[in-house]
Design a protein around this motif. Structure first.
Motif, PDB file in Angstrom:
ATOM      1  N   SER A  63       0.828  -1.204   0.000  1.00 49.75           N
ATOM      2  CA  SER A  63       0.000   0.000   0.000  1.00 49.75           C
ATOM      3  C   SER A  63       0.868   1.263   0.000  1.00 49.75           C
ATOM      4  O   SER A  63       0.594   2.221  -0.743  1.00 49.75           O
ATOM      5  CB  SER A  63      -0.918  -0.005   1.220  1.00 49.75           C
ATOM      6  OG  SER A  63      -1.704   1.161   1.272  1.00 49.75           O
ATOM      7  N   PHE A 108       2.291   1.878  -3.499  1.00 55.32           N
ATOM      8  CA  PHE A 108       1.340   2.496  -4.421  1.00 55.32           C
ATOM      9  C   PHE A 108       1.171   3.987  -4.112  1.00 55.32           C
ATOM     10  O   PHE A 108       1.081   4.817  -5.021  1.00 55.32           O
ATOM     11  CB  PHE A 108      -0.017   1.798  -4.334  1.00 55.32           C
ATOM     12  CG  PHE A 108      -0.060   0.470  -5.048  1.00 55.32           C
ATOM     13  CD1 PHE A 108       0.331   0.377  -6.367  1.00 55.32           C
ATOM     14  CD2 PHE A 108      -0.503  -0.674  -4.402  1.00 55.32           C
ATOM     15  CE1 PHE A 108       0.291  -0.840  -7.049  1.00 55.32           C
ATOM     16  CE2 PHE A 108      -0.549  -1.891  -5.054  1.00 55.32           C
ATOM     17  CZ  PHE A 108      -0.149  -1.975  -6.377  1.00 55.32           C
ATOM     18  N   ALA A 117      -1.999   8.622  -5.888  1.00 59.72           N
ATOM     19  CA  ALA A 117      -2.761   7.635  -5.115  1.00 59.72           C
ATOM     20  C   ALA A 117      -2.685   7.956  -3.628  1.00 59.72           C
ATOM     21  O   ALA A 117      -1.601   8.146  -3.079  1.00 59.72           O
ATOM     22  CB  ALA A 117      -2.221   6.233  -5.373  1.00 59.72           C
ATOM     23  N   MET A 135      -6.945   4.594  -2.334  1.00 55.89           N
ATOM     24  CA  MET A 135      -6.538   3.881  -3.540  1.00 55.89           C
ATOM     25  C   MET A 135      -5.445   2.861  -3.233  1.00 55.89           C
ATOM     26  O   MET A 135      -5.431   1.763  -3.795  1.00 55.89           O
ATOM     27  CB  MET A 135      -6.059   4.886  -4.587  1.00 55.89           C
ATOM     28  CG  MET A 135      -5.717   4.249  -5.944  1.00 55.89           C
ATOM     29  SD  MET A 135      -7.082   3.298  -6.661  1.00 55.89           S
ATOM     30  CE  MET A 135      -8.291   4.597  -6.924  1.00 55.89           C
ATOM     31  N   LEU A 195      -5.965  -1.071  -4.147  1.00 57.83           N
ATOM     32  CA  LEU A 195      -5.031  -1.764  -5.041  1.00 57.83           C
ATOM     33  C   LEU A 195      -4.319  -2.907  -4.335  1.00 57.83           C
ATOM     34  O   LEU A 195      -4.046  -3.953  -4.935  1.00 57.83           O
ATOM     35  CB  LEU A 195      -4.018  -0.769  -5.597  1.00 57.83           C
ATOM     36  CG  LEU A 195      -4.572   0.288  -6.568  1.00 57.83           C
ATOM     37  CD1 LEU A 195      -3.487   1.289  -6.947  1.00 57.83           C
ATOM     38  CD2 LEU A 195      -5.139  -0.387  -7.817  1.00 57.83           C
ATOM     39  N   THR A 196      -4.017  -2.750  -3.052  1.00 58.41           N
ATOM     40  CA  THR A 196      -3.373  -3.820  -2.287  1.00 58.41           C
ATOM     41  C   THR A 196      -4.291  -5.026  -2.164  1.00 58.41           C
ATOM     42  O   THR A 196      -3.865  -6.173  -2.356  1.00 58.41           O
ATOM     43  CB  THR A 196      -2.984  -3.325  -0.884  1.00 58.41           C
ATOM     44  OG1 THR A 196      -2.095  -2.207  -1.010  1.00 58.41           O
ATOM     45  CG2 THR A 196      -2.296  -4.422  -0.092  1.00 58.41           C
ATOM     46  N   ILE A 199      -6.728  -5.781  -4.189  1.00 58.86           N
ATOM     47  CA  ILE A 199      -6.817  -6.372  -5.525  1.00 58.86           C
ATOM     48  C   ILE A 199      -5.603  -7.266  -5.800  1.00 58.86           C
ATOM     49  O   ILE A 199      -5.734  -8.358  -6.373  1.00 58.86           O
ATOM     50  CB  ILE A 199      -6.925  -5.261  -6.589  1.00 58.86           C
ATOM     51  CG1 ILE A 199      -8.288  -4.568  -6.483  1.00 58.86           C
ATOM     52  CG2 ILE A 199      -6.732  -5.826  -7.999  1.00 58.86           C
ATOM     53  CD1 ILE A 199      -8.442  -3.369  -7.394  1.00 58.86           C
ATOM     54  N   CYS A 200      -4.429  -6.830  -5.373  1.00 57.72           N
ATOM     55  CA  CYS A 200      -3.215  -7.648  -5.540  1.00 57.72           C
ATOM     56  C   CYS A 200      -3.334  -8.971  -4.806  1.00 57.72           C
ATOM     57  O   CYS A 200      -2.947 -10.025  -5.334  1.00 57.72           O
ATOM     58  CB  CYS A 200      -1.990  -6.880  -5.055  1.00 57.72           C
ATOM     59  SG  CYS A 200      -1.475  -5.525  -6.122  1.00 57.72           S
TER      60      CYS A 200
END
Length: 370
Positions: A45, A48, A59, A63, A67-68, A70-71
């Motif tokens: 995180s 990003f 970001a 966000m 995104l973390t 989602i990874c």
């Protein structure tokens, strides 16, 4: 007298907290699992948030958290897509095996073994090799049973969906507000202990981050090591065997044995057409040798780093704690023994450090500045 009263109140508080944790164990489990996942995901995180820029847009924490997560899901989906088809293939192989041919190959050595036992006064009513093989493997790995397994999984999907949703929801906020977990703990604690609790949570976070980071490194190293060696030796499904070996190695001490057994089983099912003595047996010996080297690699290099260096405890101390975990709750107790013991040591160091036994158990932590 004053010290005794204070310690008595601390013990009572711990017992009450333990009762509440047990009563609301499902919610506590969600929070703790989310906290662990957030600790693993914090570096991602932060990456990003530092690196992801599009023009003037940058970001932020929201966000970065999204995104973390989602990874994490992408990694999980990749593992499922990579290994589940291989597992189903192995189950199909076992169901279509010519057990008669294997039984004829094993019939002579089994007969010799039975004669050897009989010569020493040991008698047993052994099944015919073909019947034993079919009963042991065909029934357990029949592909028709996969449908039943899937149905059982789907029947529990609603509960599983709720569990995953709760964990993901809590993880998002822990990643978004990285001090949120600490704030929750300090809010429910007495004001006079706030500084000690903050220090304890910080120490626990750092130690467990080191521990789980070491565990991930251990799994990666074992997977790659087994995959490369077995591929060089010409063993089929080397990546699947390596992944199972790394996954089972999470179980202290018993894990390598279970992983080795699974590796040999997968090798047998992938090479059922080979002659047992001239081809299959040498292949199994190679697999066994690889797992022997894995055991040495884990015992002498990986485990000392993870279990001793990461949680700052003596190897004998770790061994006894794992045995206690096994006694309390079997394999799951063995897996959770080290993280739980780490938390208890940090709490004892902060609140019960006047006792000599606590000082001895936490001296390494003191040396390292925890």
């Amino acid at each position: 007298m004053k010290t005794l009263s204070r310690n008595f109140l601390i013990v009572i508080a711990i017992l009450v907290a333990g009762y509440l944790v047990y009563t609301f164990r499902s919610i506590v489990s969600y929070v703790l699992i989310a906290w662990v996942i957030s600790m693993i995901g914090q570096p991602v995180s932060n990456f990003f948030q530092r690196r992801l820029r599009i023009g003037k847009w940058k970001a932020g924490p929201v966000m970065g958290a999204v995104l973390t997560i989602i990874c994490f899901f992408l990694v999980l989906i990749t593992l499922v897509l990579l290994f589940v088809p291989l597992f189903i293939e192995q189950a199909s192989n076992l169901a279509s095996v010519d057990y008669g041919a294997i039984a004829r190959t094993l019939e002579e050595p089994i007969a010799h073994f039975q004669e050897w036992l009989n010569s020493r006064g040991i008698y047993f009513d052994a099944k015919a090799p073909e019947e034993w093989l079919r009963t042991t493997f065909a029934g357990s790995f029949d592909p028709t049973r996969i449908g039943g397994i899937i149905s059982a999984v789907l029947s529990a999907a609603s509960g599983l969906f709720v569990d995953i949703s709760c964990i993901v929801f809590i993880t998002f906020f822990f990643l978004k507000e990285q001090g949120l977990f600490v704030n929750i703990i300090t809010t429910i604690a007495p004001t006079q202990y706030e500084s000690r609790i903050l220090e304890s949570v910080d120490d626990i976070s750092r130690l467990l981050t080191r521990y789980f980071g070491g565990m991930l490194l251990q799994m990666f190293v074992i997977t790659i090591y087994v995959w490369i060696l077995l591929s060089i030796l010409g063993v089929k499904n080397a990546l699947l065997i390596g992944f199972f070996a790394a996954l089972m190695n999470v179980i202290p001490y018993l894990g390598p044995l279970i992983g080795g057994t699974l590796g040999i089983l997968i090798t047998i099912t992938s090479n059922v057409g080979l002659d047992f003595y001239s081809e299959l047996l040498p292949l199994l010996i190679k697999v066994a040798l690889v797992f022997s080297t894995v055991q040495m690699l884990d015992n002498y290099f990986l485990s000392p780093y993870i279990f001793s260096s990461s949680v700052l405890a003596h190897p004998l101390e770790i061994f006894i704690v794992i045995l206690m975990g096994a006694q309390i709750n079997g394999i799951s107790g063995m897996i959770l023994a080290i993280p739980v013991y780490t938390v208890l040591r940090v709490v004892a160091k902060e609140f019960l450090n006047q006792y000599r036994i606590v000082q001895k158990l936490t001296d390494k932590m003191e040396e390292e500045g925890y």
